[in-house]
Design a protein around this motif. Structure first.
Motif, mmCIF file in Angstrom:
data_model
loop_
_atom_site.group_PDB
_atom_site.id
_atom_site.type_symbol
_atom_site.label_atom_id
_atom_site.label_comp_id
_atom_site.label_asym_id
_atom_site.label_seq_id
_atom_site.Cartn_x
_atom_site.Cartn_y
_atom_site.Cartn_z
ATOM 1 N N ASN A 284 -15.464 -25.963 -90.432
ATOM 2 C CA ASN A 284 -15.436 -27.384 -90.086
ATOM 3 C C ASN A 284 -16.199 -27.621 -88.797
ATOM 4 N N PHE A 285 -16.875 -28.753 -88.716
ATOM 5 C CA PHE A 285 -17.575 -29.086 -87.476
ATOM 6 C C PHE A 285 -16.561 -29.313 -86.356
ATOM 7 N N PHE A 286 -15.542 -30.119 -86.624
ATOM 8 C CA PHE A 286 -14.348 -30.230 -85.794
ATOM 9 C C PHE A 286 -13.172 -29.792 -86.666
ATOM 10 N N ASP A 287 -12.041 -29.445 -86.053
ATOM 11 C CA ASP A 287 -10.871 -29.068 -86.854
ATOM 12 C C ASP A 287 -9.610 -29.642 -86.220
ATOM 13 N N LEU A 288 -9.367 -30.918 -86.507
ATOM 14 C CA LEU A 288 -8.166 -31.565 -85.991
ATOM 15 C C LEU A 288 -6.927 -31.142 -86.770
ATOM 16 N N GLN A 289 -7.108 -30.708 -88.012
ATOM 17 C CA GLN A 289 -5.955 -30.333 -88.825
ATOM 18 C C GLN A 289 -5.277 -29.074 -88.287
ATOM 19 N N ALA A 290 -6.059 -28.076 -87.900
ATOM 20 C CA ALA A 290 -5.473 -26.848 -87.364
ATOM 21 C C ALA A 290 -4.724 -27.132 -86.064
ATOM 22 N N GLN A 291 -5.311 -27.969 -85.242
ATOM 23 C CA GLN A 291 -4.638 -28.328 -83.992
ATOM 24 C C GLN A 291 -3.362 -29.118 -84.272
ATOM 25 N N SER B 172 -9.922 -47.211 -74.217
ATOM 26 C CA SER B 172 -11.033 -46.511 -74.868
ATOM 27 C C SER B 172 -11.948 -45.918 -73.808
ATOM 28 N N GLY B 173 -12.831 -45.048 -74.254
ATOM 29 C CA GLY B 173 -13.816 -44.498 -73.328
ATOM 30 C C GLY B 173 -14.761 -45.555 -72.816
ATOM 31 N N THR B 174 -15.074 -46.554 -73.646
ATOM 32 C CA THR B 174 -15.938 -47.648 -73.196
ATOM 33 C C THR B 174 -15.257 -48.463 -72.110
ATOM 34 N N THR C 200 -13.540 -40.914 -68.811
ATOM 35 C CA THR C 200 -13.500 -39.978 -69.926
ATOM 36 C C THR C 200 -12.924 -40.670 -71.147
ATOM 37 N N SER C 201 -13.096 -40.038 -72.303
ATOM 38 C CA SER C 201 -12.695 -40.618 -73.577
ATOM 39 C C SER C 201 -11.691 -39.717 -74.275
ATOM 40 N N PHE C 202 -10.744 -40.333 -74.986
ATOM 41 C CA PHE C 202 -9.797 -39.597 -75.809
ATOM 42 C C PHE C 202 -10.025 -39.859 -77.301
ATOM 43 N N TYR C 203 -11.257 -40.200 -77.667
ATOM 44 C CA TYR C 203 -11.599 -40.338 -79.087
ATOM 45 C C TYR C 203 -11.177 -39.048 -79.794
ATOM 46 N N PRO C 204 -10.676 -39.122 -81.024
ATOM 47 C CA PRO C 204 -10.067 -37.948 -81.651
ATOM 48 C C PRO C 204 -10.898 -36.670 -81.655
ATOM 49 N N SER C 205 -12.222 -36.775 -81.745
ATOM 50 C CA SER C 205 -13.043 -35.568 -81.821
ATOM 51 C C SER C 205 -13.365 -34.962 -80.456
ATOM 52 N N LYS C 206 -12.930 -35.592 -79.377
ATOM 53 C CA LYS C 206 -13.184 -35.017 -78.057
ATOM 54 C C LYS C 206 -12.343 -33.763 -77.848
ATOM 55 N N ALA C 207 -12.754 -32.948 -76.889
ATOM 56 C CA ALA C 207 -12.004 -31.721 -76.607
ATOM 57 C C ALA C 207 -10.556 -32.040 -76.240
ATOM 58 N N LEU C 208 -10.345 -33.133 -75.528
ATOM 59 C CA LEU C 208 -9.011 -33.665 -75.290
ATOM 60 C C LEU C 208 -8.988 -35.058 -75.894
ATOM 61 N N GLY C 209 -8.437 -35.173 -77.105
ATOM 62 C CA GLY C 209 -8.484 -36.445 -77.812
ATOM 63 C C GLY C 209 -7.131 -36.848 -78.346
ATOM 64 N N GLY C 210 -6.985 -38.129 -78.642
ATOM 65 C CA GLY C 210 -5.764 -38.635 -79.237
ATOM 66 C C GLY C 210 -5.917 -38.764 -80.737
ATOM 67 N N TYR C 211 -5.078 -39.621 -81.324
ATOM 68 C CA TYR C 211 -5.188 -39.935 -82.743
ATOM 69 C C TYR C 211 -5.559 -41.404 -82.906
ATOM 70 N N GLY C 212 -6.480 -41.831 -82.065
ATOM 71 C CA GLY C 212 -6.980 -43.189 -82.049
ATOM 72 C C GLY C 212 -7.868 -43.330 -80.834
ATOM 73 N N ALA D 195 1.380 -40.302 -75.258
ATOM 74 C CA ALA D 195 2.233 -39.169 -75.602
ATOM 75 C C ALA D 195 1.448 -38.082 -76.315
ATOM 76 N N ILE D 196 0.573 -38.485 -77.233
ATOM 77 C CA ILE D 196 -0.232 -37.512 -77.982
ATOM 78 C C ILE D 196 -1.164 -36.748 -77.046
ATOM 79 N N VAL D 197 -1.870 -37.478 -76.188
ATOM 80 C CA VAL D 197 -2.813 -36.816 -75.278
ATOM 81 C C VAL D 197 -2.061 -35.921 -74.292
ATOM 82 N N ALA D 198 -0.907 -36.371 -73.819
ATOM 83 C CA ALA D 198 -0.118 -35.545 -72.901
ATOM 84 C C ALA D 198 0.306 -34.245 -73.572
ATOM 85 N N GLU D 199 0.674 -34.325 -74.848
ATOM 86 C CA GLU D 199 1.072 -33.116 -75.574
ATOM 87 C C GLU D 199 -0.123 -32.200 -75.771
ATOM 88 N N LYS D 200 -1.273 -32.761 -76.100
ATOM 89 C CA LYS D 200 -2.471 -31.941 -76.283
ATOM 90 C C LYS D 200 -2.917 -31.298 -74.971
#
Length: 385
Positions: free
Chosen positions: A15-22, A70-72, A198-210, A256-261
């Motif tokens: 996978n290019f990214f793998d959010l499922q494994a995380q 958002s990152g923007t 910085t951005s928490f877009y889901p595909s970022k190294a530190l990202g949320g689910y939105g 909460a999601i980003v804090a957990e990640k």
């Protein structure tokens, strides 16, 4: 061991990214977080917001962090706080995502595009200095701010850029949407520049689910102003507007999601670096690897190389072998219709060349060594045609 099959005989899909494994690693903890929020019912500005902000500041060494929607927004809000507006020039590289230029225009300022270095792919300090002089000669804009972008995870050359900025009374806002986890000297991204988005877009190294993002800064007054701006410019009582603002809040669930990640981020970063080391050792001499300024470490938000011939063909042949790739970015900003009224007087040749050369390879913490070697094998085979 066969690099293409690994110990188990057959490699799982790459996978290019793998959010499922995380997600599998964190799902139980995140579900408990959801349950806690449902119990306390503070969906906006719940305790998770302050928790995340404190954790981000501690992790990066920044004095404060402000979670935003958002990152923007993380780019727009500091520009508003800096008091930028009509007639103010903001310098940024043309080889980046369009959000950086959009942020400048949304703050009513004018983007001035800067060329990038052919090795680091980041803003070229010499061209930045030249653009400043161009603007001063034209006298129709005031040089006010610069937004270096840490492209693909590698921090820009902040020592050189900040020296030029200070000499010209220009404020610095770092765009670290891709570089969380990077560092320069003894400073982590988030504490290198005075203000960092910085951005928490889901595909970022530190990202949320939105969508989500944060601003990290070293000035308490800036942080207070950002908290006001994100709540429609209201004062501490949230009743009267004391400045122009926006709805820039990040909700409790995303915090909460980003804090957990963030609790597993260092472990994931270590793995990203291991994958990058495999890529760099295998691909050196086959293509142009992204260079780093002295004393700089990448956060490896992406792993991107430059292929000088038949980039698109290489990408197609890798896909045939089961290796996904991506291109960031196919068109430099000054070539996009939305920004056509802000041309560069003498072109931006490096930006234009890189747009035809860059290719990003799979990069995430859940790649195995065997998968990383298979990516390299596929890349080498694809180069041969």
């Amino acid at each position: 061991m066969d690099r293409q099959t690994g110990d188990s005989g057959t490699l799982p899909p790459i996978n290019f990214f793998d959010l499922q494994a995380q997600q599998a690693r964190l799902r139980t903890r995140i579900e408990q977080r959801f349950s806690n929020i449902l119990d306390h019912g503070q969906y906006i500005n719940g305790p998770e917001v302050a928790e995340l902000e404190a954790a981000l500041a501690k992790h990066t060494g920044a004095k404060d962090a402000v979670a935003v929607g958002s990152g923007t927004q993380a780019l727009v809000m500091p520009l508003i706080a800096m008091g930028l507006g009509h007639g103010d020039a903001v310098f940024l590289p043309a080889f980046t995502y369009n959000a950086t230029a959009n942020a400048v225009l949304l703050a009513s300022a004018t983007p001035v595009f800067v060329d990038v270095d052919p090795d680091t792919f980041n803003m070229d300090p010499e061209n930045f200095a030249k653009r400043i002089e161009d603007i001063k000669k034209r006298r129709n804009l005031r040089p006010r701010a610069v937004i270096p972008v840490d492209l693909f995870g590698t921090p820009a050359d902040y020592p050189a850029i900040m020296e030029i900025a200070e000499a010209n009374n220009i404020q610095v806002l770092a765009d670290a949407a891709q570089s969380f986890g990077g560092r320069q000297g003894n400073r982590w991204v988030g504490s290198i520049a005075p203000v960092t988005a910085t951005s928490f877009y889901p595909s970022k190294a530190l990202g949320g689910y939105g969508d989500g993002g944060a601003v990290l800064c070293d000035d308490p007054e800036m942080a207070d102003m950002l908290r006001s701006i994100r709540w429609h410019g209201t004062g501490s009582d949230r009743k009267d507007s004391v400045r122009v603002g926006i709805n820039g809040r990040l909700d409790s669930i995303q915090c909460a999601i980003v804090a957990e990640k963030l609790t597993i981020f260092d472990d994931e970063l270590t793995r990203r670096k291991e994958i990058a080391a495999i890529y760099e050792s295998r691909l050196k001499g086959l293509c142009r690897l992204q260079a780093r300024p002295d004393n700089t470490e990448s956060g490896y938000g992406l792993f991107t190389v430059a292929v000088e011939k038949d980039r698109d063909g290489v990408r197609a042949r890798m896909q045939e072998q089961g290796v996904p790739t991506a291109i960031y970015y196919m068109n430099p900003l000054h070539k996009m219709p939305a920004f056509s009224e802000f041309p560069s007087s003498d072109g931006l040749p490096v930006c234009e060349a890189l747009a035809d050369q860059v290719i990003s390879l799979p990069m995430h913490a859940y790649l195995s060594d065997a998968q990383a070697h298979f990516v390299c094998d596929a890349f080498e085979k694809a180069l041969k045609g």
